[in-house]
Design an enzyme around this catalytic site. Structure first.
Site, short mmCIF file in Angstrom:
data_model
loop_
_atom_site.label_atom_id
_atom_site.label_comp_id
_atom_site.label_asym_id
_atom_site.label_seq_id
_atom_site.Cartn_x
_atom_site.Cartn_y
_atom_site.Cartn_z
N HIS A 67 14.81 -12.47 11.20
CA HIS A 67 15.33 -11.33 11.96
C HIS A 67 16.54 -11.75 12.79
O HIS A 67 17.50 -11.00 12.92
CB HIS A 67 14.24 -10.77 12.87
N GLU A 75 15.94 0.07 9.49
CA GLU A 75 15.37 -1.18 9.97
C GLU A 75 15.78 -2.32 9.04
O GLU A 75 15.38 -2.37 7.87
CB GLU A 75 13.84 -1.09 10.04
N LYS A 117 -2.06 14.94 10.18
CA LYS A 117 -1.05 14.34 11.06
C LYS A 117 -1.65 13.75 12.33
O LYS A 117 -0.99 13.74 13.38
CB LYS A 117 0.05 15.35 11.39
N ASP A 144 6.67 14.79 4.00
CA ASP A 144 6.56 15.11 5.42
C ASP A 144 6.39 13.80 6.19
O ASP A 144 5.35 13.14 6.08
CB ASP A 144 5.34 16.01 5.65
#
Length: 626
Positions: free
Chosen positions: A562, A256, A388, A464
């Protein structure tokens, strides 16, 4: 009813060859109207007339205004000839301005004309696009057909005829793809054969997915099954981050644009203001099995037994047998009818600790089975952990490392580096991160983009990535200090789940990033200190990212940055996308030297190296997302 408009038939009959096709010279003949057709004169003559008119009346008006200034005549007093000259100047300017857009307008007219009127002679020459039999009859919508692209050539990576035979055996089902490593004893060769079999099975090329340059033995039985290659993710550096008196260069793996540059700007603002400080509030991984009894009364008896301090020591001994680092800290129980959920919390050293705590929980369940033989174990995890998944229990009680990080940003830094002011930042944080998130019903999402930084650091350091969900729980607070001159900013993150041993941390690239931070592997002198330090660095990086993004939004720089730095003209856009890209990028970007020269005085004012144009240039005032 969806009825297409039909093009009017030409006055002359079109010649069709015997095979049903049109001659090439007729097929390519276009009757598409052009924007220049509306002009009374040829285009070149019209351009010449308006160019001459524009410059002549401009020259005339300049001479007239010079004479008025010399004679002290008011400029607003104009004659009839001057009025006519002004009108001609405006008209010619409008035409010339519109002239440069004729080609662009013409492309849209051409596209619209083809969409509305043109017929495909190759496929629909004998079909009538009007519904002739029954005007009220409904037809099913056209079914989308897959676009047939020219497939990329399949490039084989096999090195011998023996490998060719193994590929054929995999395709026929004689050899299972997942067993190649164990049968061949060569992990890289197994990945190459599996890759070739997949290409032939799907007919799709994997040419862009690299195979060479990776140690496949390092992931066997640990990180990934049935590998066929690896994905390349660029790693950038934000920093130095001055945290608790030490400088850290924070690795961030991301695709990104602007994310690393924005975090880097936040680190710069924190560094100039004297650095940030952090505090570890809690360190404990959780696992919550679910058990069931015949009655709620019996389930309550186990709940009281587990929560009784008298029994905790015996349970700790049983739990701690699973590892020399696992130490039981507490058990929290919740009842749902005759089902009991037991949330075990324990320290796990420098490991993230999910496997460690699961083994300890299994030991306790086996121990309890002797006193509660009617206990039915539903699962080692009953989602009360909670792993999670966004959960209030993690937001309130914490999971993994609970960290708070703060910094005081000087007024001068807010204005010069962040390009905004303290009052605007405080108001934006309250209305966006607090009130806006409350309106959205956010759970732990009272921040601007904490997950951006957490995910990037997690991928770079072998954590993770799925645990980004609870690890990104964060509340960002801002407050004005010293009569509104300085800014106090803090981030509170109750469930950062990280480790420096086990899992992906032992891979070469991820291990190098951990080594860069000084937290590679286990700390033998003080077990758990490396993982705790990594958690505080994550929180410090989030603090920098929050500070920079909120400043960009407050200053109105987010979209502009951006558009300038996160859109690449080198990408392979489609033709329609290229037109849109040209429209957005019609204004040329400033030359890097010009931008660096504008930053140079600020660098000198703040004590940064004025010669570091290249290092000053990437300090973009935007964040990954809002």
């Amino acid at each position: 009813m969806d009825v297409r408009r039909r093009a009017p038939k030409p006055s002359q009959q079109t010649t069709v060859h015997d095979n049903g096709t049109h001659p090439d010279h007729l097929r390519h003949k276009s009757s598409t109207p052009k924007a220049s057709d509306a002009l009374p004169l040829p285009l070149y003559l019209t351009n010449a007339v308006f160019f001459t008119l524009f410059f002549s009346v401009a020259y005339y008006l300049l001479h007239r205004w010079r004479d008025k200034i010399r004679n002290s005549t008011p400029l607003h007093v104009v004659t009839l000839s001057e009025i006519a000259a002004i009108v001609s100047l405006i008209a010619s300017f409008i035409y010339l301005l519109g002239f440069f857009g004729i080609d662009f307008v013409q492309s849209f007219i051409s596209r619209a004309s083809h969409d509305a009127w043109d017929l495909d002679h190759d496929h629909h020459h004998h079909h009538n696009f009007l519904i002739e039999n029954d005007p009220h009859r409904s037809q099913p919508p056209p079914q989308p057909t897959p676009r047939c692209l020219d497939p990329e050539p399949l490039i084989s990576t096999l090195s011998s005829e023996e490998d060719e035979e193994i590929v054929k055996s995999v395709l026929s089902g004689t050899i299972a793809s997942y067993s190649l490593e164990s049968q061949l004893g060569d992990c890289k060769r197994a990945a190459s054969i599996r890759r070739e079999a997949l290409q032939r099975m799907t007919g799709r090329s994997l040419q862009g997915l690299p195979l060479e340059g990776f140690n496949y033995e390092s992931i066997l039985g640990q990180c990934c099954e049935m590998p066929i290659g690896y994905v390349q993710i660029p790693v950038g550096i934000a920093g130095p981050l001055l945290l608790d008196g030490f400088e850290y260069s924070v690795p961030m793996a991301t695709t990104e644009g602007c994310l690393v540059a924005s975090t880097n700007r936040g680190c710069k603002a924190i560094h100039i203001s004297g650095g940030a400080s952090s505090m570890l509030l809690k360190d404990g991984m959780t696992r919550a099995p679910a058990v069931r009894f015949a009655s709620a009364k019996r389930a309550s008896e186990l709940k009281f037994f587990l929560e009784d301090p008298v029994n905790f020591d015996a349970l700790s001994v049983v739990f701690n047998r699973s590892s020399r680092f696992a130490r039981l800290q507490g058990i929290q129980c919740s009842l749902a009818g005759k089902n009991l959920y037991m949330r075990f919390t324990c320290s796990t050293g420098d490991a993230m600790g999910m496997n460690m705590v699961s083994k300890g929980v299994q030991n306790v369940l086996d121990f309890l089975q002797a006193d509660f033989p009617d206990m039915d174990i539903i699962g080692i995890s009953g989602n009360f952990c909670s792993d999670k998944k966004p959960a209030a229990v993690n937001w309130i009680e914490g999971r993994g490392k609970s960290v708070v990080c703060e910094a005081i940003i000087k007024e001068e830094v807010v204005k010069k580096v962040l390009k905004t002011n303290v009052a605007a930042l405080v108001e934006l944080n309250m209305l966006k991160n607090l009130a806006g998130s409350a309106i959205a019903g956010a759970l732990g999402g009272f921040n601007a983009h904490a997950s951006n930084i957490v995910s990037a650091v997690f991928i770079a350091t072998g954590q993770d990535p799925a645990q980004n969900i609870e690890s990104s729980h964060c509340i960002t607070m801002m407050e004005a200090l010293n009569d509104g001159k300085d800014l106090h900013i803090s981030v509170t993150m109750p469930s950062i789940e990280v480790g420096t041993v086990g899992g992906g941390t032992q891979l070469a690239s991820q291990s190098a990033c951990l080594n860069l931070l000084g937290v590679k592997g286990a700390n033998k002198e003080s077990p758990g200190s490396n993982s705790r330090l990594l958690a505080t660095i994550v929180a410090g990086a989030v603090l920098a990212g929050e500070l920079s993004l909120l400043s960009a939004i407050a200053a109105g720089q987010l979209v502009k940055s951006h558009m300038k730095y996160n859109r690449s003209a080198r990408l392979g856009y489609s033709s329609g996308s290229r037109d849109l890209l040209r429209l957005r990028m019609s204004e040329p970007l400033p030359h890097p030297n010009r931008l660096a020269n504008s930053i140079r005085p600020l660098s000198g004012l703040l004590g940064w190296d004025q010669g570091s144009k290249s290092s000053a240039f990437p300090d973009i005032g935007c964040g990954g997302c809002s």
